[in-house]
Design a protein around this motif. Structure first.
Motif, PDB file in Angstrom:
ATOM      1  N   SER A 106       0.826  -1.112  -0.075  1.00  0.00           N
ATOM      2  CA  SER A 106       0.081   0.080   0.074  1.00  0.00           C
ATOM      3  C   SER A 106       0.990   1.209  -0.177  1.00  0.00           C
ATOM      4  N   ASP A 107       1.911   1.078   0.845  1.00  0.00           N
ATOM      5  CA  ASP A 107       2.862   2.452   0.670  1.00  0.00           C
ATOM      6  C   ASP A 107       3.426   2.728  -0.740  1.00  0.00           C
ATOM      7  N   VAL A 108       3.433   1.724  -1.514  1.00  0.00           N
ATOM      8  CA  VAL A 108       4.078   2.124  -3.054  1.00  0.00           C
ATOM      9  C   VAL A 108       2.732   2.465  -3.924  1.00  0.00           C
ATOM     10  N   GLY A 109       1.516   1.647  -3.649  1.00  0.00           N
ATOM     11  CA  GLY A 109       0.460   1.910  -4.426  1.00  0.00           C
ATOM     12  C   GLY A 109      -0.095   3.348  -4.078  1.00  0.00           C
ATOM     13  N   ARG A 110       0.028   3.969  -2.941  1.00  0.00           N
ATOM     14  CA  ARG A 110      -0.456   5.290  -2.753  1.00  0.00           C
ATOM     15  C   ARG A 110       0.275   6.230  -3.656  1.00  0.00           C
ATOM     16  N   LEU A 111       1.496   6.132  -4.024  1.00  0.00           N
ATOM     17  CA  LEU A 111       2.309   6.931  -4.474  1.00  0.00           C
ATOM     18  C   LEU A 111       1.469   7.387  -5.711  1.00  0.00           C
ATOM     19  N   PHE A 112       0.907   6.679  -6.490  1.00  0.00           N
ATOM     20  CA  PHE A 112       0.435   6.751  -7.959  1.00  0.00           C
ATOM     21  C   PHE A 112      -0.840   7.932  -7.671  1.00  0.00           C
ATOM     22  N   PHE A 113      -1.326   7.946  -6.583  1.00  0.00           N
ATOM     23  CA  PHE A 113      -2.455   8.932  -6.350  1.00  0.00           C
ATOM     24  C   PHE A 113      -2.189  10.163  -5.970  1.00  0.00           C
ATOM     25  N   LEU A 114      -1.082  10.278  -5.528  1.00  0.00           N
ATOM     26  CA  LEU A 114      -0.593  11.512  -4.592  1.00  0.00           C
ATOM     27  C   LEU A 114      -0.753  12.869  -5.413  1.00  0.00           C
TER      28      LEU A 114
END
Length: 391
Positions: A89-97
């Motif tokens: 999730s800490d990688v996945g959230r980068l796509f939405f920042l």
């Protein structure tokens, strides 16, 4: 306002912005490692799946979603499924920042011929007051609204941001104006993700956002609350909280896109088409509830069986569910909850036969204007029927 459909150029530019952000914030090494893990899927599993399902399987035996979608849409949904299941999730959230989503939106606006100086383009203003963060989106951000949509984004509590949803929400403002509103406004909440905080922190932020919306409108009869997935769960939790406190400032309507109704449920089963994964959702659900009871009605609204509380909680104009039906992992839970609520108040159910949160995904994956705007038109029509016709 409607930007051009997403193209391969858009995807390339998005990856460029993402790479620049990762380098700037020293996330590149970890994300590159995940990228290498994706290579077998992208170059072996994905082509094999597409060939088997689209070329070697007769139309009669294909998945309903496959029959309805283009190769591009099918491939993107399969990529989403892999990413949702396999990316931390800490990688996945980068796509939405914000640092990725906002430059990408500005590029897409430029490519589509939209500039913020144009009158036919909604604007946004960042809100940051007493810890409350969000985006105020309107054609006229100063004038009094005649409709205020309070939106809470999805992402499994672990990903997502109001900036990633900005194109969808700006388009919705323009669609609402076509349905008869003079100055519709959307306020999109920026809430804290897990594991940074857990319940009840996000519910308190959602309540603070609603109080802010009330302070800007002075009239709950022009307010619609909305959200998708985990955001829609927070909206349902908010409604129950307001009902439990006998708050009279209930909104006029609730428009929920693929709501995560039951936080932990055996009914949340994987489907052959949807990109969600039940094991991953249970992981996020446990992290959200943490030490609290995951069946608590304020945590898992679908588990609330108190008809009197629901009666005190439902908006005066009812509640709308917009979801994919049998193609969607949350379909059974949504059907069960909407069926119960239909015995208490006004409920609208619109199944589109697609996968999770398709009204949002369609903005990026569909190519035809009517299909890209279908979900927005349905929700806008239902909202106008409550606020313009009954108001």
């Amino acid at each position: 306002m409607l930007l051009k459909p997403v193209s391969f150029l858009d995807i390339a530019v998005f990856l460029l912005f993402l790479t620049f952000y990762l380098i700037r914030h020293s996330y590149l090494l970890k994300t590159t490692s995940c990228g290498f893990q994706a290579l077998p899927f992208l170059f072996v599993s994905l082509p094999a799946q597409l060939i088997k399902e689209r070329c070697l399987t007769s139309t009669k035996h294909q998945l309903p979603f496959t029959r309805r979608t283009t190769l591009f849409q099918d491939a993107m949904v399969r990529c989403l499924r892999w990413a949702f299941t396999n990316l931390p999730s800490d990688v996945g959230r980068l796509f939405f920042l914000k640092g990725v989503s906002l430059p990408f939106l500005r590029f897409r606006m430029l490519r589509s011929g939209y500039f913020l100086s144009r009158r036919d383009c909604p604007r946004w203003v960042e809100v940051n007051q007493n810890g409350l963060k969000g985006l105020w989106i309107a054609y006229d951000t100063i004038a009094r609204p005649d409709l205020l949509v309070y939106y809470v984004h999805g992402g499994g509590f672990a990903m997502g941001s109001s900036y990633f949803y900005l194109e969808f929400l700006m388009t919705w403002v323009s669609v609402l104006k076509e349905h008869g509103f003079k100055n519709p406004v959307v306020f999109a909440l920026e809430y804290t993700l897990i594991p940074d905080e857990c319940y009840p922190y996000q519910l308190h932020e959602t309540l603070a956002g609603y109080n802010y919306v009330l302070s800007r409108s002075d009239d709950p009869n022009i307010i619609t609350i909305s959200g998708d997935s985990a955001g829609a769960l927070l909206v349902l939790s908010l409604l129950l909280y307001l009902g439990s406190k006998s708050r009279t400032e209930r909104p006029a309507f609730a428009a929920l896109i693929s709501p995560w109704t039951h936080l932990m449920s055996d009914e949340n089963r994987n489907t052959a088409s949807d990109y969600l994964d039940s094991d991953k959702l249970n992981e996020y659900g446990r992290e959200y509830a943490r030490s609290a009871d995951p069946s608590d009605p304020f945590i898992s609204p679908g588990d609330c069986r108190d008809a009197a509380l629901w009666t005190a909680s439902l908006p005066r104009g009812g509640i709308g569910f917009y979801y994919g039906g049998s193609e969607e992992l949350f379909g059974p839970g949504i059907k069960e909850l909407s069926g119960r609520l239909n015995t208490i108040g006004k409920v609208i159910c619109r199944e589109d036969g697609n996968v999770h949160s398709w009204p949002v995904a369609a903005m990026f994956l569909e190519t035809e204007t009517a299909k890209r705007r279908k979900g927005l038109n349905e929700m806008s029509s239902d909202i106008a029927g409550v606020i313009l016709c009954d108001g």
